[in-house]
Motif scaffolding. Structure first.
Motif: not given
Length: 131
Positions: A29-34, A47-59
């Motif tokens: 899993p990875q999740f980083a925000l600006p 848009l405020f969205a995760p940096l890079r492609c967030p992997a394996f996020v379900e919710q």
């Protein structure tokens, strides 16, 4: 995908071999925000969205507070793409906002606790010049 896997072979007669050893792969899993975005309608960084492609996020459960601690936005969904508006749809003014994102990943352990990401984001609303 996270999961456990094994391989079997099937003969022309329909006989199946014993399974190979089972191999389990955990999600990464990875999740980083600006910390800044500019929802000014110019098509860049709106848009405020995760940096890079967030992997394996379900919710993602996402809550935004203004600098006085009042909740101004809340959402729950499979992805995060906040446009800088309040929950009622009003444009929030430029300024500093605080957020909390509870991210649920598709992991082997189905009841794993979410990753909680807390931070701040600066909204910059510059006017778009017509040239």
């Amino acid at each position: 995908m996270a999961g456990c896997y094994y391989v079997t072979a099937l003969s022309a007669r329909g006989l199946e071999s014993r399974p190979s050893n089972t191999v389990c792969n955990q999600a990464c899993p990875q999740f980083a925000l600006p910390n800044v975005f500019t929802p000014n309608g110019d098509g860049k960084n709106d848009l405020f969205a995760p940096l890079r492609c967030p992997a394996f996020v379900e919710q993602v459960e996402f809550i935004v507070y203004n600098r006085w601690g009042a909740k101004v936005y809340q959402s729950t969904g499979a992805s995060l793409a906040w446009d800088g508006r309040s929950s009622s749809g009003a444009e929030l003014p430029s300024g500093l906002y605080y957020y909390q994102a509870s991210v649920h990943f598709g992991l082997l352990e189905r009841n794993a606790p979410p990753l909680v990401v807390k931070g701040w984001v600066q909204i910059l609303r510059e006017t778009v010049s017509q040239q």
